[in-house]
Design a protein around this motif. Sequence first.
Motif, PDB file in Angstrom:
ATOM      1  N   LEU A  84      -6.896  15.252   2.126  1.00 29.02           N
ATOM      2  CA  LEU A  84      -7.974  15.745   1.620  1.00 29.02           C
ATOM      3  C   LEU A  84      -9.150  16.064   2.444  1.00 29.02           C
ATOM      4  N   HIS A  85      -9.315  15.719   3.471  1.00 30.59           N
ATOM      5  CA  HIS A  85     -10.419  15.513   4.518  1.00 30.59           C
ATOM      6  C   HIS A  85     -11.100  14.650   3.959  1.00 30.59           C
ATOM      7  N   ALA A  86     -10.983  13.517   2.965  1.00 32.36           N
ATOM      8  CA  ALA A  86     -11.984  12.532   2.902  1.00 32.36           C
ATOM      9  C   ALA A  86     -11.928  11.372   4.009  1.00 32.36           C
ATOM     10  N   VAL A  87     -13.019  10.628   4.016  1.00 35.04           N
ATOM     11  CA  VAL A  87     -13.087   9.782   5.043  1.00 35.04           C
ATOM     12  C   VAL A  87     -13.030   8.284   4.225  1.00 35.04           C
ATOM     13  N   THR A  88     -11.831   7.566   4.564  1.00 32.71           N
ATOM     14  CA  THR A  88     -11.520   6.428   3.793  1.00 32.71           C
ATOM     15  C   THR A  88     -12.488   5.065   4.562  1.00 32.71           C
ATOM     16  N   ILE A  89     -12.858   4.286   3.941  1.00 32.69           N
ATOM     17  CA  ILE A  89     -13.735   3.085   4.368  1.00 32.69           C
ATOM     18  C   ILE A  89     -12.759   1.747   4.832  1.00 32.69           C
ATOM     19  N   ARG A  90     -13.192   1.387   5.904  1.00 32.48           N
ATOM     20  CA  ARG A  90     -12.317   0.351   6.186  1.00 32.48           C
ATOM     21  C   ARG A  90     -12.109  -0.904   5.584  1.00 32.48           C
ATOM     22  N   ASP A  91     -13.312  -1.332   5.121  1.00 32.47           N
ATOM     23  CA  ASP A  91     -13.636  -2.761   4.201  1.00 32.47           C
ATOM     24  C   ASP A  91     -13.544  -2.363   2.970  1.00 32.47           C
ATOM     25  N   GLY A  92     -12.256  -2.858   2.526  1.00 30.24           N
ATOM     26  CA  GLY A  92     -12.270  -2.867   0.766  1.00 30.24           C
ATOM     27  C   GLY A  92     -12.188  -4.140   0.122  1.00 30.24           C
ATOM     28  N   LEU A  93     -12.102  -4.134  -1.163  1.00 33.08           N
ATOM     29  CA  LEU A  93     -11.865  -5.368  -1.780  1.00 33.08           C
ATOM     30  C   LEU A  93     -10.344  -5.258  -2.378  1.00 33.08           C
ATOM     31  N   ALA A  94      -9.786  -6.699  -2.245  1.00 30.43           N
ATOM     32  CA  ALA A  94      -8.517  -6.523  -3.120  1.00 30.43           C
ATOM     33  C   ALA A  94      -8.468  -8.045  -3.645  1.00 30.43           C
ATOM     34  N   PHE A  95      -8.058  -7.893  -4.862  1.00 30.14           N
ATOM     35  CA  PHE A  95      -7.881  -9.129  -5.510  1.00 30.14           C
ATOM     36  C   PHE A  95      -6.722  -9.552  -6.067  1.00 30.14           C
ATOM     37  N   PRO A  96      -6.098 -10.264  -5.187  1.00 28.82           N
ATOM     38  CA  PRO A  96      -4.475 -10.720  -5.530  1.00 28.82           C
ATOM     39  C   PRO A  96      -4.697 -11.755  -6.760  1.00 28.82           C
ATOM     40  N   ASN A  97      -3.487 -11.437  -7.670  1.00 27.80           N
ATOM     41  CA  ASN A  97      -3.448 -12.298  -8.797  1.00 27.80           C
ATOM     42  C   ASN A  97      -4.796 -12.266  -9.802  1.00 27.80           C
ATOM     43  N   TYR A  98      -5.344 -11.292  -9.822  1.00 29.79           N
ATOM     44  CA  TYR A  98      -6.327 -10.934 -10.596  1.00 29.79           C
ATOM     45  C   TYR A  98      -6.662 -11.756 -11.752  1.00 29.79           C
ATOM     46  N   PHE A  99      -5.384 -11.825 -12.701  1.00 28.37           N
ATOM     47  CA  PHE A  99      -5.189 -12.358 -13.897  1.00 28.37           C
ATOM     48  C   PHE A  99      -5.515 -13.960 -13.860  1.00 28.37           C
ATOM     49  N   LYS A 127     -16.235  13.544   2.305  1.00 26.07           N
ATOM     50  CA  LYS A 127     -17.094  12.360   1.632  1.00 26.07           C
ATOM     51  C   LYS A 127     -16.177  11.060   1.768  1.00 26.07           C
ATOM     52  N   PRO A 128     -17.081   9.906   1.684  1.00 24.95           N
ATOM     53  CA  PRO A 128     -16.311   8.604   1.922  1.00 24.95           C
ATOM     54  C   PRO A 128     -15.866   7.928   0.695  1.00 24.95           C
ATOM     55  N   VAL A 129     -14.829   7.247   1.043  1.00 30.54           N
ATOM     56  CA  VAL A 129     -13.996   6.760  -0.155  1.00 30.54           C
ATOM     57  C   VAL A 129     -13.678   5.394   0.162  1.00 30.54           C
ATOM     58  N   ALA A 130     -14.015   4.612  -0.799  1.00 25.67           N
ATOM     59  CA  ALA A 130     -13.913   3.128  -0.443  1.00 25.67           C
ATOM     60  C   ALA A 130     -12.833   2.698  -1.740  1.00 25.67           C
ATOM     61  N   PHE A 131     -12.314   1.504  -1.686  1.00 25.58           N
ATOM     62  CA  PHE A 131     -11.075   0.954  -2.550  1.00 25.58           C
ATOM     63  C   PHE A 131     -11.539  -0.493  -3.016  1.00 25.58           C
ATOM     64  N   VAL A 132     -11.149  -0.560  -4.248  1.00 21.09           N
ATOM     65  CA  VAL A 132     -11.000  -1.849  -5.095  1.00 21.09           C
ATOM     66  C   VAL A 132      -9.811  -2.018  -5.522  1.00 21.09           C
ATOM     67  N   SER A 133      -8.978  -3.006  -5.153  1.00 21.31           N
ATOM     68  CA  SER A 133      -7.499  -2.973  -5.542  1.00 21.31           C
ATOM     69  C   SER A 133      -7.302  -4.356  -6.233  1.00 21.31           C
ATOM     70  N   TYR A 134      -6.423  -4.157  -7.192  1.00 19.33           N
ATOM     71  CA  TYR A 134      -5.853  -5.568  -7.796  1.00 19.33           C
ATOM     72  C   TYR A 134      -4.442  -5.485  -8.147  1.00 19.33           C
ATOM     73  N   GLY A 135      -3.893  -6.690  -8.138  1.00 17.97           N
ATOM     74  CA  GLY A 135      -2.366  -6.793  -8.394  1.00 17.97           C
ATOM     75  C   GLY A 135      -1.983  -8.154  -8.407  1.00 17.97           C
ATOM     76  N   GLY A 136      -0.809  -8.255  -7.987  1.00 22.30           N
ATOM     77  CA  GLY A 136      -0.102  -9.619  -7.710  1.00 22.30           C
ATOM     78  C   GLY A 136      -0.595 -10.011  -6.574  1.00 22.30           C
ATOM     79  N   ALA A 137       0.658 -10.747  -5.682  1.00 24.04           N
ATOM     80  CA  ALA A 137       0.122 -11.575  -4.597  1.00 24.04           C
ATOM     81  C   ALA A 137      -0.504 -10.657  -3.312  1.00 24.04           C
ATOM     82  N   ALA A 138      -0.205  -9.260  -3.458  1.00 26.51           N
ATOM     83  CA  ALA A 138      -0.670  -8.272  -2.414  1.00 26.51           C
ATOM     84  C   ALA A 138      -2.043  -8.064  -2.950  1.00 26.51           C
ATOM     85  N   GLY A 139      -2.515  -7.959  -4.132  1.00 26.11           N
ATOM     86  CA  GLY A 139      -3.710  -7.638  -4.534  1.00 26.11           C
ATOM     87  C   GLY A 139      -3.994  -5.993  -4.570  1.00 26.11           C
TER      88      GLY A 139
END
Length: 197
Positions: free
Chosen positions: A140-155, A113-125
């Motif tokens: 675990l034989h999942a398929v990770t998606i290349r294009d993710g969303l990262a939110f640096p300094n989300y605060f 199954k495909p897995v995409a990521f949305v991440s947040y944090g400090g400078a690295a998001g």
Amino acid sequence: MENTHRLVIVVGSVREGRFGPVAASWVAEQARAHGGFEVEVVDLAEYDIPLALPAESPKYAGDAYPRPAGMAALTSALEGADAFVVVTPEYNHSYPASLKAAVDWHFTQWTAKPVAFVSYGGAAGGRHAVLHLENVLTELHAVTIRDGLAFPNYFTAWQDGRPLDPEASGYAKALLDQLAWWAATLRAGRDAAPYPV
């Protein structure tokens, strides 16, 4: 609809005061607007996910894996998903223990199954967390998606539950387009023949 895929958005943090539900709500809104998904948000804070695991891995125990009763709804949601979006913060250059525990209690639920990521944090998001998750979910034989969303300094990058970056919705659409393609492709593959684990 036949072309609609069951998308589970996982809120990975259970920390007090966490931002994850805000990001997950926005991602769910984007996914519903996309039109390719039936969307369910799964918040790990709502489930009993022990850190102590049984001696036998779910890889070998299969359906006989002894999960706590409080995890049944989580297992069912993961099992029924065609695709995932994992929303994760970055804690100490990695992802939360709550998310690792949820992953480790399951095995076949992620397979093919495909897995995409949305991440947040400090400078690295949250990018360090995603890099670690990609390794784990590939195991675990999942398929990770290349294009993710990262939110640096989300605060400082969000206001009233929405990202301030006007490009964010476009980035989300690119992620969801790729996720929908992989969901359709992998579901067809799973339907055609069992995945050779």
